[in-house]
Design a protein around this motif. Sequence first.
Motif, PDB file in Angstrom:
ATOM      1  N   GLY A   1     -33.275  -4.114  15.405  1.00  0.00           N
ATOM      2  CA  GLY A   1     -32.406  -5.065  14.729  1.00  0.00           C
ATOM      3  C   GLY A   1     -31.062  -4.392  14.516  1.00  0.00           C
ATOM      4  O   GLY A   1     -30.978  -3.163  14.481  1.00  0.00           O
ATOM      5  N   ILE A   2     -29.994  -5.184  14.409  1.00  0.00           N
ATOM      6  CA  ILE A   2     -28.665  -4.613  14.190  1.00  0.00           C
ATOM      7  C   ILE A   2     -27.979  -5.355  13.051  1.00  0.00           C
ATOM      8  O   ILE A   2     -27.908  -6.588  13.057  1.00  0.00           O
ATOM      9  CB  ILE A   2     -27.780  -4.705  15.455  1.00  0.00           C
ATOM     10  CG1 ILE A   2     -28.434  -3.994  16.643  1.00  0.00           C
ATOM     11  CG2 ILE A   2     -26.385  -4.122  15.179  1.00  0.00           C
ATOM     12  CD1 ILE A   2     -27.670  -4.138  17.959  1.00  0.00           C
ATOM     13  N   ILE A   3     -27.481  -4.587  12.093  1.00  0.00           N
ATOM     14  CA  ILE A   3     -26.736  -5.130  10.956  1.00  0.00           C
ATOM     15  C   ILE A   3     -25.406  -4.395  10.880  1.00  0.00           C
ATOM     16  O   ILE A   3     -25.353  -3.170  11.029  1.00  0.00           O
ATOM     17  CB  ILE A   3     -27.512  -4.944   9.628  1.00  0.00           C
ATOM     18  CG1 ILE A   3     -28.758  -5.826   9.630  1.00  0.00           C
ATOM     19  CG2 ILE A   3     -26.625  -5.260   8.430  1.00  0.00           C
ATOM     20  CD1 ILE A   3     -29.629  -5.678   8.397  1.00  0.00           C
ATOM     21  N   LYS A   4     -24.328  -5.144  10.663  1.00  0.00           N
ATOM     22  CA  LYS A   4     -23.013  -4.535  10.503  1.00  0.00           C
ATOM     23  C   LYS A   4     -22.636  -4.570   9.030  1.00  0.00           C
ATOM     24  O   LYS A   4     -22.699  -5.614   8.388  1.00  0.00           O
ATOM     25  CB  LYS A   4     -21.971  -5.288  11.331  1.00  0.00           C
ATOM     26  CG  LYS A   4     -20.619  -4.627  11.315  1.00  0.00           C
ATOM     27  CD  LYS A   4     -19.666  -5.264  12.314  1.00  0.00           C
ATOM     28  CE  LYS A   4     -18.375  -4.457  12.369  1.00  0.00           C
ATOM     29  NZ  LYS A   4     -17.529  -4.860  13.494  1.00  0.00           N
ATOM     30  N   LEU A   5     -22.287  -3.399   8.493  1.00  0.00           N
ATOM     31  CA  LEU A   5     -21.879  -3.289   7.094  1.00  0.00           C
ATOM     32  C   LEU A   5     -20.382  -3.019   7.002  1.00  0.00           C
ATOM     33  O   LEU A   5     -19.858  -2.171   7.723  1.00  0.00           O
ATOM     34  CB  LEU A   5     -22.614  -2.138   6.398  1.00  0.00           C
ATOM     35  CG  LEU A   5     -24.123  -2.240   6.261  1.00  0.00           C
ATOM     36  CD1 LEU A   5     -24.666  -1.022   5.536  1.00  0.00           C
ATOM     37  CD2 LEU A   5     -24.527  -3.506   5.542  1.00  0.00           C
ATOM     38  N   GLY A   6     -19.722  -3.729   6.084  1.00  0.00           N
ATOM     39  CA  GLY A   6     -18.308  -3.487   5.837  1.00  0.00           C
ATOM     40  C   GLY A   6     -18.141  -2.663   4.573  1.00  0.00           C
ATOM     41  O   GLY A   6     -19.020  -2.650   3.715  1.00  0.00           O
ATOM     42  N   VAL A   7     -17.011  -1.973   4.446  1.00  0.00           N
ATOM     43  CA  VAL A   7     -16.774  -1.165   3.247  1.00  0.00           C
ATOM     44  C   VAL A   7     -16.675  -2.049   1.997  1.00  0.00           C
ATOM     45  O   VAL A   7     -16.930  -1.601   0.891  1.00  0.00           O
ATOM     46  CB  VAL A   7     -15.503  -0.293   3.353  1.00  0.00           C
ATOM     47  CG1 VAL A   7     -15.778   0.927   4.171  1.00  0.00           C
ATOM     48  CG2 VAL A   7     -14.346  -1.076   3.898  1.00  0.00           C
ATOM     49  N   ASP A   8     -16.338  -3.314   2.205  1.00  0.00           N
ATOM     50  CA  ASP A   8     -16.201  -4.253   1.082  1.00  0.00           C
ATOM     51  C   ASP A   8     -17.533  -4.876   0.681  1.00  0.00           C
ATOM     52  O   ASP A   8     -17.570  -5.815  -0.106  1.00  0.00           O
ATOM     53  CB  ASP A   8     -15.196  -5.346   1.444  1.00  0.00           C
ATOM     54  CG  ASP A   8     -15.573  -6.064   2.742  1.00  0.00           C
ATOM     55  OD1 ASP A   8     -16.623  -5.719   3.341  1.00  0.00           O
ATOM     56  OD2 ASP A   8     -14.836  -6.966   3.143  1.00  0.00           O
ATOM     57  N   GLY A   9     -18.624  -4.379   1.233  1.00  0.00           N
ATOM     58  CA  GLY A   9     -19.945  -4.919   0.896  1.00  0.00           C
ATOM     59  C   GLY A   9     -20.382  -6.050   1.795  1.00  0.00           C
ATOM     60  O   GLY A   9     -21.455  -6.615   1.624  1.00  0.00           O
ATOM     61  N   GLN A  10     -19.562  -6.385   2.779  1.00  0.00           N
ATOM     62  CA  GLN A  10     -19.890  -7.470   3.703  1.00  0.00           C
ATOM     63  C   GLN A  10     -21.060  -7.059   4.611  1.00  0.00           C
ATOM     64  O   GLN A  10     -21.116  -5.921   5.082  1.00  0.00           O
ATOM     65  CB  GLN A  10     -18.664  -7.797   4.532  1.00  0.00           C
ATOM     66  CG  GLN A  10     -18.785  -9.041   5.371  1.00  0.00           C
ATOM     67  CD  GLN A  10     -17.507  -9.318   6.143  1.00  0.00           C
ATOM     68  OE1 GLN A  10     -16.680  -8.437   6.341  1.00  0.00           O
ATOM     69  NE2 GLN A  10     -17.347 -10.543   6.577  1.00  0.00           N
ATOM     70  N   VAL A  11     -21.989  -7.995   4.818  1.00  0.00           N
ATOM     71  CA  VAL A  11     -23.153  -7.751   5.671  1.00  0.00           C
ATOM     72  C   VAL A  11     -23.193  -8.825   6.744  1.00  0.00           C
ATOM     73  O   VAL A  11     -23.099 -10.016   6.443  1.00  0.00           O
ATOM     74  CB  VAL A  11     -24.467  -7.807   4.852  1.00  0.00           C
ATOM     75  CG1 VAL A  11     -25.671  -7.615   5.758  1.00  0.00           C
ATOM     76  CG2 VAL A  11     -24.455  -6.777   3.736  1.00  0.00           C
ATOM     77  N   LYS A  12     -23.337  -8.396   8.001  1.00  0.00           N
ATOM     78  CA  LYS A  12     -23.404  -9.357   9.111  1.00  0.00           C
ATOM     79  C   LYS A  12     -24.598  -8.986   9.981  1.00  0.00           C
ATOM     80  O   LYS A  12     -24.686  -7.850  10.460  1.00  0.00           O
ATOM     81  CB  LYS A  12     -22.113  -9.325   9.909  1.00  0.00           C
ATOM     82  CG  LYS A  12     -22.082 -10.319  11.056  1.00  0.00           C
ATOM     83  CD  LYS A  12     -20.740 -10.264  11.773  1.00  0.00           C
ATOM     84  CE  LYS A  12     -20.733 -11.264  12.906  1.00  0.00           C
ATOM     85  NZ  LYS A  12     -19.496 -11.169  13.688  1.00  0.00           N
ATOM     86  N   ILE A  13     -25.515  -9.926  10.186  1.00  0.00           N
ATOM     87  CA  ILE A  13     -26.669  -9.670  11.052  1.00  0.00           C
ATOM     88  C   ILE A  13     -26.236  -9.940  12.496  1.00  0.00           C
ATOM     89  O   ILE A  13     -25.825 -11.046  12.827  1.00  0.00           O
ATOM     90  CB  ILE A  13     -27.872 -10.553  10.665  1.00  0.00           C
ATOM     91  CG1 ILE A  13     -28.329 -10.188   9.242  1.00  0.00           C
ATOM     92  CG2 ILE A  13     -29.013 -10.375  11.671  1.00  0.00           C
ATOM     93  CD1 ILE A  13     -29.400 -11.091   8.689  1.00  0.00           C
ATOM     94  N   ILE A  14     -26.328  -8.915  13.338  1.00  0.00           N
ATOM     95  CA  ILE A  14     -25.939  -9.021  14.744  1.00  0.00           C
ATOM     96  C   ILE A  14     -27.163  -9.391  15.599  1.00  0.00           C
ATOM     97  O   ILE A  14     -27.084 -10.249  16.462  1.00  0.00           O
ATOM     98  CB  ILE A  14     -25.344  -7.686  15.267  1.00  0.00           C
ATOM     99  CG1 ILE A  14     -24.219  -7.191  14.357  1.00  0.00           C
ATOM    100  CG2 ILE A  14     -24.908  -7.811  16.715  1.00  0.00           C
ATOM    101  CD1 ILE A  14     -22.947  -7.990  14.374  1.00  0.00           C
ATOM    102  N   ARG A  15     -28.298  -8.717  15.350  1.00  0.00           N
ATOM    103  CA  ARG A  15     -29.533  -8.997  16.101  1.00  0.00           C
ATOM    104  C   ARG A  15     -30.706  -8.758  15.172  1.00  0.00           C
ATOM    105  O   ARG A  15     -30.806  -7.717  14.540  1.00  0.00           O
ATOM    106  CB  ARG A  15     -29.625  -8.086  17.319  1.00  0.00           C
ATOM    107  CG  ARG A  15     -30.877  -8.326  18.165  1.00  0.00           C
ATOM    108  CD  ARG A  15     -30.864  -7.540  19.463  1.00  0.00           C
ATOM    109  NE  ARG A  15     -30.915  -6.101  19.216  1.00  0.00           N
ATOM    110  CZ  ARG A  15     -30.440  -5.197  20.087  1.00  0.00           C
ATOM    111  NH1 ARG A  15     -29.871  -5.563  21.198  1.00  0.00           N
ATOM    112  NH2 ARG A  15     -30.544  -3.899  19.814  1.00  0.00           N
ATOM    113  N   GLU A  16     -31.591  -9.744  15.073  1.00  0.00           N
ATOM    114  CA  GLU A  16     -32.771  -9.601  14.191  1.00  0.00           C
ATOM    115  C   GLU A  16     -33.874  -8.872  14.891  1.00  0.00           C
ATOM    116  O   GLU A  16     -34.011  -8.855  16.065  1.00  0.00           O
ATOM    117  CB  GLU A  16     -33.263 -10.974  13.750  1.00  0.00           C
ATOM    118  CG  GLU A  16     -32.303 -11.584  12.732  1.00  0.00           C
ATOM    119  CD  GLU A  16     -32.873 -12.821  12.103  1.00  0.00           C
ATOM    120  OE1 GLU A  16     -34.001 -12.756  11.593  1.00  0.00           O
ATOM    121  OE2 GLU A  16     -32.197 -13.853  12.133  1.00  0.00           O
TER     122      GLU A  16
END
Length: 189
Positions: free
Chosen positions: A174-189
Amino acid sequence: MNFLEDINKSIEVLQNGGIILYPTDTIWGIGCDATNAEAVSKIYNLKKRDDHKSMLVLIDNAVRLNFYVQEVPELAYDLIELSDKPLTIIYPQGKNLAKNLLAEDGSIGIRVTEESFSKTLCRKFRKPLVSTSANLSGNPSPKNFREISKEILNGVDYVVKYRQDEQINSAPSGIIKLGVDGQVKIIRE
């Protein structure tokens, strides 16, 4: 050849700037020293992949994240601990890695491996390893060793013997992208 002989031979190849084909916690991977830009270029060339498409890195312990990521969001440690399957996290700003490994925005995908071979290899090599699927760019990822093309097999400097006979059809992480501002984006489950 046994497990430790495979580990030692892999380390020898990696230390000399070579590339290996090895089992990971997901699918078979093509790997090299993630701090060696020349070795990283060899993988891009073998895969016939644009070098602006970043590749991920394996490490053996979450403690090492601080050495390869500018700022590790606290959430990352919780995600790693709670994930019940292999999870690659894309961090905003990589450091101490080959520059041609980072995405154009400076981000880097890193996975803490729990699989015995790749974990032992990372620990004994004492550096992160590139891990990219063992296929030519645009082709499907092989689900097991037997599906790896001759071009890939012939293009690496060392092919690990360990786990070649397994019949398991593996899947990517699975791939998750984390931002420094706390943002979370699921790229691949």
